[in-house]
Every structure is written in C-alpha cells, then in structure tokens.
Write a protein that holds these residues in place. Structure first.
Motif, PDB file in Angstrom:
ATOM      1  N   THR A1147       0.851  -1.287  -0.184  1.00  0.00           N
ATOM      2  CA  THR A1147      -0.029   0.241  -0.051  1.00  0.00           C
ATOM      3  C   THR A1147       0.792   1.115  -0.027  1.00  0.00           C
ATOM      4  N   MET A1148       0.334   2.349  -0.665  1.00  0.00           N
ATOM      5  CA  MET A1148       1.177   3.649  -0.928  1.00  0.00           C
ATOM      6  C   MET A1148       0.235   4.608  -0.418  1.00  0.00           C
ATOM      7  N   CYS A1149       0.817   5.467   0.605  1.00  0.00           N
ATOM      8  CA  CYS A1149       0.225   6.605   1.098  1.00  0.00           C
ATOM      9  C   CYS A1149      -0.070   7.440  -0.174  1.00  0.00           C
ATOM     10  N   PRO A1150      -1.465   7.809  -0.504  1.00  0.00           N
ATOM     11  CA  PRO A1150      -1.551   8.719  -1.576  1.00  0.00           C
ATOM     12  C   PRO A1150      -1.110  10.465  -1.275  1.00  0.00           C
ATOM     13  N   SER A1151      -0.618  10.573  -0.011  1.00  0.00           N
ATOM     14  CA  SER A1151      -0.354  11.875   0.488  1.00  0.00           C
ATOM     15  C   SER A1151       1.173  12.158   0.343  1.00  0.00           C
ATOM     16  N   CYS A1152       1.924  11.344   0.968  1.00  0.00           N
ATOM     17  CA  CYS A1152       3.644  11.089   1.123  1.00  0.00           C
ATOM     18  C   CYS A1152       4.166  10.311   0.322  1.00  0.00           C
ATOM     19  N   PHE A1153       3.298   9.247  -0.483  1.00  0.00           N
ATOM     20  CA  PHE A1153       3.683   8.336  -1.293  1.00  0.00           C
ATOM     21  C   PHE A1153       4.889   7.424  -0.524  1.00  0.00           C
ATOM     22  N   GLN A1154       4.733   7.083   0.660  1.00  0.00           N
ATOM     23  CA  GLN A1154       5.490   6.011   1.339  1.00  0.00           C
ATOM     24  C   GLN A1154       4.788   4.674   0.964  1.00  0.00           C
ATOM     25  N   MET A1155       5.520   3.658   1.015  1.00  0.00           N
ATOM     26  CA  MET A1155       5.306   2.452   0.756  1.00  0.00           C
ATOM     27  C   MET A1155       5.201   1.576   1.892  1.00  0.00           C
ATOM     28  N   PHE A1156       4.372   0.858   2.120  1.00  0.00           N
ATOM     29  CA  PHE A1156       4.251   0.100   3.427  1.00  0.00           C
ATOM     30  C   PHE A1156       3.600  -1.389   3.019  1.00  0.00           C
ATOM     31  N   HIS A1157       3.674  -2.509   3.782  1.00  0.00           N
ATOM     32  CA  HIS A1157       3.369  -3.799   3.427  1.00  0.00           C
ATOM     33  C   HIS A1157       1.789  -3.547   3.794  1.00  0.00           C
ATOM     34  N   SER A1158       0.770  -3.910   3.208  1.00  0.00           N
ATOM     35  CA  SER A1158      -0.517  -3.756   3.472  1.00  0.00           C
ATOM     36  C   SER A1158      -1.031  -3.894   4.587  1.00  0.00           C
ATOM     37  N   GLU A1159      -0.563  -5.110   5.306  1.00  0.00           N
ATOM     38  CA  GLU A1159      -0.996  -5.595   6.671  1.00  0.00           C
ATOM     39  C   GLU A1159      -0.609  -4.410   7.637  1.00  0.00           C
ATOM     40  N   ASP A1160       0.872  -4.135   7.517  1.00  0.00           N
ATOM     41  CA  ASP A1160       1.404  -3.004   8.444  1.00  0.00           C
ATOM     42  C   ASP A1160       0.705  -1.941   8.200  1.00  0.00           C
ATOM     43  N   TYR A1161       0.324  -1.242   7.221  1.00  0.00           N
ATOM     44  CA  TYR A1161      -0.281   0.068   6.964  1.00  0.00           C
ATOM     45  C   TYR A1161      -1.642   0.043   7.876  1.00  0.00           C
ATOM     46  N   GLU A1162      -2.401  -1.158   7.464  1.00  0.00           N
ATOM     47  CA  GLU A1162      -3.775  -1.146   7.826  1.00  0.00           C
ATOM     48  C   GLU A1162      -3.651  -1.103   9.728  1.00  0.00           C
ATOM     49  N   LEU A1163      -2.683  -1.688  10.074  1.00  0.00           N
ATOM     50  CA  LEU A1163      -2.560  -1.898  11.417  1.00  0.00           C
ATOM     51  C   LEU A1163      -2.157  -0.414  12.101  1.00  0.00           C
ATOM     52  N   LEU A1164      -1.168   0.192  11.170  1.00  0.00           N
ATOM     53  CA  LEU A1164      -0.719   1.627  12.017  1.00  0.00           C
ATOM     54  C   LEU A1164      -1.770   2.633  11.782  1.00  0.00           C
ATOM     55  N   VAL A1165      -2.560   2.435  10.561  1.00  0.00           N
ATOM     56  CA  VAL A1165      -3.814   3.204  10.448  1.00  0.00           C
ATOM     57  C   VAL A1165      -4.904   3.045  11.618  1.00  0.00           C
ATOM     58  N   CYS A1171      -1.949   8.527   8.463  1.00  0.00           N
ATOM     59  CA  CYS A1171      -0.856   7.938   7.931  1.00  0.00           C
ATOM     60  C   CYS A1171       0.342   8.253   8.929  1.00  0.00           C
ATOM     61  N   PRO A1172       1.242   7.139   9.167  1.00  0.00           N
ATOM     62  CA  PRO A1172       1.963   7.319  10.303  1.00  0.00           C
ATOM     63  C   PRO A1172       3.307   8.165   9.845  1.00  0.00           C
ATOM     64  N   TYR A1173       3.065   8.365   8.526  1.00  0.00           N
ATOM     65  CA  TYR A1173       4.479   9.193   8.068  1.00  0.00           C
ATOM     66  C   TYR A1173       4.075  10.660   8.163  1.00  0.00           C
ATOM     67  N   CYS A1174       2.982  10.837   7.289  1.00  0.00           N
ATOM     68  CA  CYS A1174       2.602  12.323   6.942  1.00  0.00           C
ATOM     69  C   CYS A1174       1.302  12.776   7.671  1.00  0.00           C
ATOM     70  N   ARG A1175       0.650  11.933   8.386  1.00  0.00           N
ATOM     71  CA  ARG A1175      -0.346  12.047   9.581  1.00  0.00           C
ATOM     72  C   ARG A1175      -1.766  12.829   8.658  1.00  0.00           C
ATOM     73  N   ARG A1176      -1.672  12.173   7.536  1.00  0.00           N
ATOM     74  CA  ARG A1176      -2.795  12.470   6.806  1.00  0.00           C
ATOM     75  C   ARG A1176      -4.010  11.858   7.238  1.00  0.00           C
ATOM     76  N   LYS A1177      -5.292  12.524   7.817  1.00  0.00           N
ATOM     77  CA  LYS A1177      -6.253  11.775   8.036  1.00  0.00           C
ATOM     78  C   LYS A1177      -6.878  10.485   7.233  1.00  0.00           C
ATOM     79  N   ILE A1178      -7.301   9.483   7.960  1.00  0.00           N
ATOM     80  CA  ILE A1178      -7.623   8.471   6.950  1.00  0.00           C
ATOM     81  C   ILE A1178      -8.696   8.482   6.267  1.00  0.00           C
ATOM     82  N   ASP A1179      -9.502   9.552   6.548  1.00  0.00           N
ATOM     83  CA  ASP A1179     -11.013   9.694   5.855  1.00  0.00           C
ATOM     84  C   ASP A1179     -10.437  10.579   4.540  1.00  0.00           C
ATOM     85  N   GLU A1180      -9.520  11.378   4.791  1.00  0.00           N
ATOM     86  CA  GLU A1180      -8.960  12.168   3.776  1.00  0.00           C
ATOM     87  C   GLU A1180      -8.147  11.413   2.700  1.00  0.00           C
ATOM     88  N   THR A1181      -7.416  10.209   3.497  1.00  0.00           N
ATOM     89  CA  THR A1181      -6.823   9.497   2.487  1.00  0.00           C
ATOM     90  C   THR A1181      -7.787   8.783   1.607  1.00  0.00           C
TER      91      THR A1181
END
Length: 1183
Positions: A1147-1165, A1171-1181
């Motif tokens: 999974t790639m964050c559409p704001s900061c374009f950082q790449m994550f394993h999808s499971e990791d990303y979902e857990l962090l969200v 987004c753990p990197y750019c802090r873009r809210k999930i509804d905005e994402t």
C-alpha cells in the motif's frame, strides 16, 4: 578717666585694711582696735565692732558672704557672721599680719610674724606652719588650690592647701626689699594664674604660678603698701607712700591718679563688679570714689575706632563687622580716624597709622609716623597729611613730622570739629563754636570762612553730600537746617542731640534725641522710631548709632520717605530713596505706582529689583508698541489694569479706546463668561459662538466635562465633544453623537469608532464603520477583536482583504501555540516565506526536544512547502527542488531514528528485532556524509550491534562494536558496550544468510554492510523500503521512454491487455486426448512473453546505474494492480514502480507516497487513525 569723690569719713586711728562684702553693700574697715561697718551707698556707719584689745591689722570677707575674719596685734583672729556677730576666736604666738579666705573652699589663712594657720569650719583645730620670716601679705589663687605668702625677707612662698611649699620666688632685692603686698589676678579669661607683687624696693612685678616672671619689673617712685585687682582683673589699684591711689592696667601700665590723700595710703580696694574704689590712709581718712571712664573714639564713614582697656584701640568696620586691635601699652588719650589714616594720642607722643592697601575692606594698619611730643588738647582731628589739635579757642595744624604749619584763633570756645573731605593736604574742616558761629576751614588756608552765625551754641554739625545744606544741633536740643548759599533756615525740628546727613541722598537726614530716631526727607513730615543713643552717621539705609560704649549699625528701611514721594507722584525721587534700602513689599508698591503713572523707566527698574518677570514683559511689550508709533495711553493703562486684576476698569478703558475685542478676550481668558456676555449684550452671533467654544474649553479645563460636551455640541464642535466623551468613557453620549452625524462627516465618525473600539464596544464600532463604508477599518476591527468568522466572511465577499485577515490570523495561531494551523494560514495567505519560517522553527524545536517523529513530519511538510514554492516561483525552482529532496531525505532519517531513539531510551520496544535491525542498517547506510542534528551514531550502532547479535549477524555486530570503540560513548552504555565487544568475539565471524537482503531486479544477495549505501552492489538499483519495518520491498522503479507523458503512461497501463497465459504462475496446463497435463516451465520461457522483464536485464560489472526504461509496448503489457505510481505535483515527474510479487500486497500513502506492506499499513492506520508518516487523516486518504 576721672575719679569723683562719692563720700568721705574720718576715723581717729590709722586704717590698715578694709574689705567689701561680696555683694558690695557693706564696707568693713580696720580702724584702731575696732572694726567699722559702713553702708557703701552713702557712707553711713552701720555699726562699730569691738572684739580686739589691740590694733586690728587685717580684715577679709569670705566669697560666699556668710562670714568675715579680722586679725589684730593682740595675736587673735575673730570670725564674724554677716549679721555682724563674733562666733569664733583663735590665737597665734605673734601679732596677726594678714588674713585671706579661700575663694572655693572658704578655708581661712591667717598669718603672723612667725607662722601661718589654716582653718575651716569642719576642723576642730587650726593647722599651723612655721615661717622663716615675717609674713606681710597673703593671697589665694582663683581655684583655691594655692596660697601665696609675701615675706619681709623679700621672698614669695607659694603653698598648697595643706601648707606645703611648692614654689619659692626669691626677689633680687632680698631683705632690703620686703614684699609688702601681693594679689592674684581674679580674671577667668587668663590662661595662667598671674601674681602681682609690690615690694619696698619700689617695684611692681608679675609672676606665673610656676614662679616664672612675666615681663620686667615696673619701677615705682614710692613704697607700695597695697596692691589689689578690680573684680574682673582688668585694672590694678596701687597705693603707698606717695599719698595717693594710682590706677594701672593689668600689665602694670600707669593710667592715672584716683585720689590724693594727706598721708600714706595703707589700703585701697575696688567694690565688687563696679567702678567704685575705697581708700584707707594713715590719718584715718576713709575715701569712696567713683571712676568715670570717658569714651575716647573717632568715626569716619563706616570705620569706628574706640579705646579698650585704656591702652588698646579697636578699629571696627561697621558694615563687615570686622575688628582689629592695636596695642599701645600706654594710656590712650585721644583717637582720630579719617579715610586710611588713624591718629592715637598717648601721654608723651602721637602715633599716626595708615592702612596697608586702598581696599575698602582692608583692616591692617601700620605705623606711618610718630610725633614724640606731649600735647594738651580738647579735640584731635587727623587728615591725609596733617593732624589738627584743638585747645579751647585755638586750632593748630601740624604736619606728621610734628611741625606746626598753621594756627587759627577763634572768637569763642570750639565745641565741634569735623573733617568734611577734600583733596589730600587741602581738606576742609567744619567747626562749630560756643557763640553759635559755624566756620569752614581749609588746612592749607590761614583764613577761616564763616558759613553762618546763629544765636545759640553749637553742639553738633553735619553737611549734606553735595555741600549745599548744613544741619546744626544747638544747646537747646534743636536741629536747624540751613541752605549754605542763601543762609536761609529751611526748617527746624525739636528734641535733637545729634544729626547726620545721608551720604547717598542729598535730601535725607536723621537726628536722634529723647529716645527716638527721626528721619526727614526733603520738607516732608518727620518719621519717628525708637532708638537709644546718638546718631553719628547715615549711609544708605544704615544709621550708625553710639549707645554708651558700643557702636552699632542699625538697618532702617526707608519706606516712610519713599511713600511721601509717591504720594506726590515723584517717582524718580521715590526710586532713589528705595535704592537706599526698603522692603520687597515697598519695591512692589513703588513699581505698581510708577506703572499706573505710566512712568515705565522707574517701573521697569523696580520690577527688575523684585524679579517680577510678568510685569517686565508687559512693560517691554508697551515700550515696543510705543516704538512702533502707538501712543494711546488709555490702551496702555487698560493693559496695566488687566495685569493688576482691575478687570472692569480695564474693560471700560478698552471700550473707550475702541478695542472691545481685547476686553472680550480678557474676560474669556479669565473664564468670566457672564461678564463677557454682559459686555457683548446684543453682539455678533459669531462672537457668541466663539464665547461658547471658549466657555466649553474652560469647562473642560476645570474638570466639568459634561457641561463642556453639551457646549461643544451646541457650538457644532463635534470632534471636541467626541474626544471628551471618549476620554471619559461615555458610550451613550458617543452613540447619540454618532447617530446624529451625517455619514458624510467621516472624520468625527471615525473618531467615534476609534473610541468605541477603545472602550470595547465593538458592535457600535462596526456599525459606525459600516455607516461610512470603511470596509478596511471593519476588517481591521474584526482582526483586532479576533472575530475571525466575520473576517473570513468579509474576505469571501472582498478577496482583496485576504492578506489583511489571514496573516494576522496565522500570527494569532502561532502566538497561541497552534503552529501547524498557523503555517497553513500563512500558506493560504500566500506568505510562503513565513510558512517556511514557522515550519523550520517547529522542526528545530522538535529535534532539540528529541521529538524526532514530529521533526520527520515537519521536514516532510517543509519539503512539500518547498515544492509549492518551486511550482509558483520559477526563479527559485532549482533551489527549492534541491531543498525538497534534502528535506524529504531528512524526514525519512528522523522518521527512522525516532524508533531507534525510543528503543535506546525507553525500557520497552514496540518494534520486532528484525524491524529494528533493518532500521539501524538503513540509517547507517544513509549517514554516509553529515549526521543531522539530534541523530546519534552511537545510538544507531548500539541498536544495530544488539539486534545483529540477537538475529545472528555476528560479523555485522562485531563491525558495529568496533565502530563504537572510536566514538564517545555515554557512561551508561560504557559497560554494556565493552561487555558486548568481548562476548561477540566468541561468536562465528559470519552473518546469518536469512538476513541477507535480495535485489529484486538482479536477484543478487547484498551484504548486510553495504559500502554503496541503500543500493544493490551489482546493478546499483536503489532499494525501496517499507516505511514501517524497513525491509526491502519487491518493487523495481522504472522510467518512461522519451516522449511518453505521465498521463499517457497511466492510460496505457490502465488498458489491462488480455493474456493467454497467466504470468503469475510457472505451471502451464495442456489438454490433449482427454488428458490434462501440468508442466513446470522455465523462467525465461515465461519472460519471453513479458516485455518489462526483458527490460530488467543489464550489463554485469558496470559501476554506473542503468535505470529500467520502458516503451509504450512494455507499458501496455503492465497490469494496473502491479504498478504503483507516485503522482508528484509539478514540476516533479511521477515515479513508477513495478511489483515483482503481485500477490504480496503493498500500500502506498496517496499523500506522502511512502510504501508499506498492506497489513502493516492497516494496523498503523488503526492505531493512529492517520498515515504514520505524513499524518494525513484516514478519511482524507480515502478521498
């Protein structure tokens, strides 16, 4: 000095001694074998005292006045009380020669021919002491400590109170010069005790208590029988064989004879504290004299010379009060003083002194000449080069060498003589005779000039300063004033004993008499005040007065004569009098009178004297106006009256001179508005309005603001009314004014709005701004009051105010610690520089405070800001893009370091060892150049060493520990690192193969420690890391062939080409003859169908990185789900990544374009809701 006999009595026997009672009321006399007690006031014999059988030789009174003692030839001493009663008697072996009481202890010393005794009331017996010779006299010192005994052998023995001899004075004459009388000086002013000794060697000597002689012996022409001091010690009485009593100074200078007797004088004493002397002689005569010391003095202007202690002359400066003493050591008979000359007549000579310098205050005299010749004269006068002697009718002029130069013989006795000045050697003398003749004599002219002749004898004379008038006091105590030229009697005044003209004012004289001082100016009535004594001089406001023996300068204000001149409007003459000395109040009165009389010159001088600048300014302005040609005296006088407070008189004069406006100004300046209205009556409405405004100004000044506001509104002065209402905080008044005003009156309305704002009534301020249509001010009001919603609403309607709203809003947010919002607001307002500044500060703070997660976030935001600036500002594009990449890199470093820092600093870690291991490696590879602020290499290597050891990468762990040895390690890690460095050496020197990263482009296993950094050592392809676990993702970045745009590329990828064979499986299925066969195909067989895979190949061993470049055909072959696109905004190009393991979801964050394993990303969200990197809210994402 002369002696007047007060009373005389005759006793039958010789009088050997006498004593005064200390209060001076009684005189005790030793006459034969009796004591006679006299009343000193009239010589009445009070009582004879009988007690002795033979002749009484001595008598002495105790200092306390309680008792007295007598000693006789019958060898007895009798003690008597003050009530004349005998109370005690004691005896000696020989006749008693002398007795004396101790002045302090009242101990009695009684001396006989062979011994002396000491007795006091406390003692039962008399302590007696033997003497070597007959004791003739004795005397106690002032302090009562020592007793001096005079011996017939010529010796003086000084004993203490116990009778022990302390000092023995042997006189040169020895037994041929018996000491007949001694006395200690009773003066308290002398530093030493002084003993006077008279002996029959006919000498008078003085000694100190130590026995040291003072000066030389004074030779007498007779045998002295008695020596005694006056009670203050200033004079000595001496009597003896010359049958008279002589007066001497305390130093032994003979002054004169007191009384001649017909036989030897055995005793003489002065009455305590007075000038009376009692004398007792051989033939029994008792004489009582009064000594009259005449005043010997001289005066010239402010110098007064007088005799002191008969032998000294004191010159006193009457103005400065300085005194100088001239010691003559002889009797001073006459004194004369003139300018810088002083003449002193002594018994055998005349000494002439002069001042050292011409300085008026110099008081140092030196001897100029001596005329050694005896002169007899009644009066003595000195001039610059001559002395004048007056002997009854005769006047003699002598030069300083003693030569007689001229002589004048008068018709009558000369009663008064005075030097009236003149050139040196040609001075004029004013002479008054007993027959009433008054003459003027010049010392160089043998002829006397008769000034006038009057019928009565002259007592005192003086001539006015200009020599025009002559004042005479006659024997009838009348003061007569004549005009010298016409001989006319100008006026006469009674009760005068002396007269003096003022040396500074021609028309003023003063005379004294009858206990009054009389001052007369011109021909005005006399002004009187009390004064004792004789007037001898009048200089300015000082009158020199001689009273008894003292001369004093009396300061007399010249007010009375000044007012006499003022009454007659004689201002200049009044000013001259005032200059002599008047009070400040008199000066003010003179100034006012002169001003009202329009005598400006005199008024100016008088006001200058009292330092009244106000009136001086008035006079100056009137003089200026006169110079310009104004000559309206009414107008000048009106100004004067106005200054004096006579306002109605001033107004009348203003009207009379046709200047009503000046009267109006005067009344309004004085706030006399009612008078002003009366003065105006039915005048111009303009003037009325002006009056109202002035009245309102006054009301404001005297703190009556309400009245002032009403008056200003009535007069149409809205601005002033608004100012007062605003300063007083009257909101209601301001609302009324604002609503009554027309919208065209912008300035007053603006002022209203300003005060509404100041008084925190923002609603009314907004209403006022709306009324005048001042939108900018309205926006500012909303901003100042922080009503942001209203401000934003105005902004939406009027975008030109965007800067005026968003910039203050951002500043307000920043001040309230809402920096991120502030940064956005700056950004929104187009203030990129401020936005970047805020972010840079936030980033720095986060690093300093070890909030590395926030630092990563702020660096990411900074990079995006730089990208925005690069997009908008073409000039800064290159610089901003560099910054963008730099900040992106820093953001990634801090993001990673955050986890390592937490792991090192906190006891528990939320990351798996593998993740920490990857992070440490990633960070170590990224820190090849400079280490950013806050990131610790020690922490990174320590974390790497620990995780490498735990995961089996022993070689890497050993490398990390070795690296740590070259760094400065905190004390808390020292022990742990040293232990780790030792224990790692027990492990095999290789890394676990499971940990070795794989390059997904060239399938090369990369070493854990990569010198090239985070790229493949074989193909140089950069690794793509997961932003959470930092393991290498199975992605390969590819680039578009020249000519293919990002939009076209995405369109081609999205076409989704149908395939016969499944790419994602190496198994191929074949069906033939009802048989299904599964074949495992070789990789290159499959890849033949995939144009992208073909692009992955590259030449081995090249040191340059050759990117994967795809053409349109390859793009068409790609599946949309296998491709991840980083859609960077302009001017950046998009980035394309192909997933080589499509089943492993990324999974790639559409704001900061950082790449994550999808499971990791979902857990962090789920954990952070962003987004753990750019802090873009999930509804905005999601959007």
């Amino acid at each position: 000095m002369r002696a007047a006999l007060t009373w005389r009595d005759k006793a039958e026997q010789c009088i050997f001694d006498l004593a005064f009672k200390p209060d001076g009321t009684q005189l005790i006399i030793a006459a034969g074998n009796r004591l006679l007690v006299y009343d000193t006031s009239d010589g009445t014999l009070i009582q004879p005292l009988k007690g002795h059988k033979e002749t009484v030789y001595c008598v002495a009174y105790a200092k306390d006045g309680k008792r007295f003692a007598s000693g006789s030839a019958d060898k007895t001493v009798i003690i008597w009380t003050s009530k004349l009663e005998g109370i005690l008697k004691y005896t000696h072996n020989d006749s008693i020669q002398c007795v004396s009481y101790n002045p302090v202890t009242h101990q009695l010393a009684s001396c006989s021919s062979s011994d002396f005794g000491l007795w006091s009331p406390e003692q039962k017996s008399v302590s007696k002491h033997k003497a070597n010779s007959k004791i003739t006299c004795c005397s106690w010192t002032n302090d009562g400590q020592y007793l001096a005994l005079g011996m017939f052998s010529g010796v003086v023995s000084i004993r203490n109170k116990n009778g022990e001899e302390k000092v023995k004075i042997e006189r040169p004459g020895g037994s041929l010069s018996p000491v007949w009388s001694i006395s200690w000086n009773p003066s308290r002013d002398e530093h030493n005790d002084i003993l006077a000794v008279a002996d029959w060697g006919q000498r008078l000597s003085f000694y100190q208590l130590s026995g040291k002689q003072i000066g030389k012996d004074r030779v007498l022409s007779f045998d002295p029988c008695c020596v005694s001091y006056f009670s203050k010690g200033e004079y000595i009485l001496l009597g003896g064989s010359d049958k008279q009593v002589s007066l001497y100074t305390k130093d032994g200078v003979r002054l004169g004879t007191i009384g001649e007797q017909s036989s030897w004088v055995w005793t003489c004493k002065a009455k305590p504290d007075s000038n009376y002397v009692a004398v007792g002689s051989q033939d029994g005569t008792i004489s009582f004299y009064q000594l009259i010391f005449s005043t010997v003095h001289g005066l010239y202007k402010d110098r007064y010379a007088y005799r002191d202690s008969m032998t000294d002359v004191i010159v006193q400066h009457l103005i400065t009060e300085q005194k100088v003493r001239i010691k003559s050591r002889e009797l001073v008979k006459k004194i004369a003083i003139y300018k810088n000359r002083l003449a002193i007549q002594l018994p055998e000579k005349i000494q002439i002194y002069e001042l050292y310098s011409d300085d008026s205050s110099d008081m140092h005299y030196r001897v100029k000449e001596k005329i050694v010749k005896k002169f007899e004269c009644n009066l003595l006068v000195v001039c610059s080069e001559h002395i004048i002697l007056c002997q009854e009718k005769r006047l003699q002029c002598l030069s300083f060498s003693g030569t007689k130069e001229r002589e004048w013989l008068m018709e009558s006795l000369i009663r008064y003589i005075k030097v009236i000045g003149g050139p040196p050697g040609r001075e004029g003398l004013l002479v008054g005779l007993k027959n009433g003749q008054i003459l003027k004599i010049f010392v160089d002219n043998p002829f006397a000039i008769v000034l006038l002749k009057q019928s009565t004898a002259v007592r005192c004379l003086d001539m006015s300063a200009s020599r025009n008038k002559l004042a005479v006091v006659d024997e009838n105590d009348t003061c007569l004033v004549y005009d010298i030229h016409t001989k006319e009697l100008l006026f006469q005044e009674p009760n005068a004993n002396s007269v003096a003209w003022n040396t500074q004012c021609e028309d003023m004289l003063c005379f004294s008499g009858g206990g009054y001082l009389n001052i007369k100016a011109s021909n005005f009535p006399v002004h009187q005040q009390k004064l004792q004594g004789f007037v001898v001089g009048y200089n300015g406001s000082k009158i020199f007065c001689l009273h008894v023996f003292s001369m004093s300068a009396v300061e007399v204000p010249q007010s009375a004569p000044m007012y006499q001149y003022l009454e007659r409007k004689m201002f200049k003459e009044a000013y001259q009098i005032a200059c002599l000395g008047v009070t400040d109040a008199d000066w003010k009165e003179l100034a006012m009178e002169a001003l009202e009389g329009l005598e400006f010159e005199t008024a100016k001088k008088a006001f200058t004297r009292v330092r009244d600048l106000r009136y001086l300014e008035l006079i100056s302005s009137i003089e200026e106006r006169k110079k310009r040609g104004e000559n309206n005296n009414d107008l000048f006088l009106a100004d004067v009256y106005a200054y004096q407070g006579k306002f109605h008189e001033a107004a009348k004069l203003y009207r009379r001179s046709g200047h009503e406006n000046l009267a109006l100004d005067m009344y309004s300046d004085l706030r006399m508005f009612d008078y002003a209205k009366d003065f105006l009556s039915s005048g111009d409405p303009k003037d009325t309005k002006m009056l109202i405004i002035k009245q309102a100004d006054w009301a404001k000044n005297i703190n009556e603001p309400k009245a002032a506001v009403e008056m200003y509104i009535t007069a149409g002065e809205h601005m002033k009314a608004i100012e007062i209402s605003g300063e007083q905080g009257w909101v209601d008044a301001l609302i009324d004014i604002a609503r009554k005003l027309d919208k065209a009156e912008r300035e007053p309305l603006r002022k209203c709005a300003y005060y509404f704002k100041k008084l925190l009534n923002h609603g009314y301020a907004a209403e006022t701004y709306m009324k005048i249509g001042d939108l900018k001010a309205l926006v500012q009001l909303h901003v100042e009051t922080q009503q942001w919603d209203e401000a934003f609403a105005l902004c939406d309607k009027h975008p030109e105010f965007k800067d005026d709203v968003y910039v203050p809003y951002a500043q307000w947010l920043a001040e309230n610690d809402r920096f991120e919002e502030a940064q956005k607001a700056f950004h929104k307002a187009g203030r990129q520089t401020e936005a970047v500044k805020v972010l840079e500060q936030l980033t720095h703070n986060a690093v300093v405070e070890t909030r590395f997660n926030d630092a990563a976030y702020y660096y990411w935001m900074l990079s995006m800001q730089c990208l925005d600036i690069a997009q908008e500002d073409k000039q800064k594009k290159t610089e901003m893009l560099q910054k963008f990449h730099h900040f992106q890199h820093l953001a990634e470093l801090y993001h990673v370091y955050h986890s390592i820092h937490k792991y090192i600093e906190e006891p528990f870690s939320f990351h798996l060892p593998g993740a920490l291991f990857n992070m440490s490696r990633f960070l170590l590879h990224s820190l090849t150049k400079d280490t950013p602020l806050g990131i610790s290499k020690v922490n990174t290597l320590y974390a790497l060493a620990k995780q490498s050891k735990a995961l089996g990468a022993y070689k890497l762990a050993r490398h990390a520990y070795d690296k740590l040895q070259g760094l400065q390690i905190p004390a808390r890690f020292q022990k742990s690192i040293e232990l780790g460095s030792l224990t790692i050496r027990s492990k095999p020197f290789h890394d676990s193969e499971e940990l070795v990263p794989l390059c997904y482009r060239c399938s090369t296993n990369n070493p854990l420690l990569n010198n090239l950094g985070n790229v493949c050592i074989n193909c140089r392809q950069p690794f793509v890391f997961s932003a959470s676990s930092y393991d290498v993702l199975h992605l390969v970045e590819f680039y578009l062939e020249e000519g293919i745009t990002d939009e076209e590329a995405v369109a081609l990828i999205d076409l989704e080409v149908p395939r016969l064979n499944k790419r994602d499986s190496k198994w191929q299925e074949k069906t033939s003859d009802n048989v299904q066969t599964m074949l495992l195909c070789e990789a290159d067989e499959i890849e033949e169908d995939d144009p992208f895979t073909a692009k992955l190949s590259f030449e081995q061993g090249g040191s340059e990185f050759i990117p994967v470049v795809v053409n349109r055909a390859a793009l068409r072959s790609l599946s949309r789900r296998d491709v991840l696109v980083k859609r960077w905004p302009k001017p950046l190009r998009w980035q394309y990544f192909r997933s080589l393991l499509p089943d492993a979801s990324i999974t790639m964050c559409p704001s900061c374009f950082q790449m994550f394993h999808s499971e990791d990303y979902e857990l962090l969200v789920l954990q952070h809701n962003c987004c753990p990197y750019c802090r873009r809210k999930i509804d905005e994402t999601c959007q």
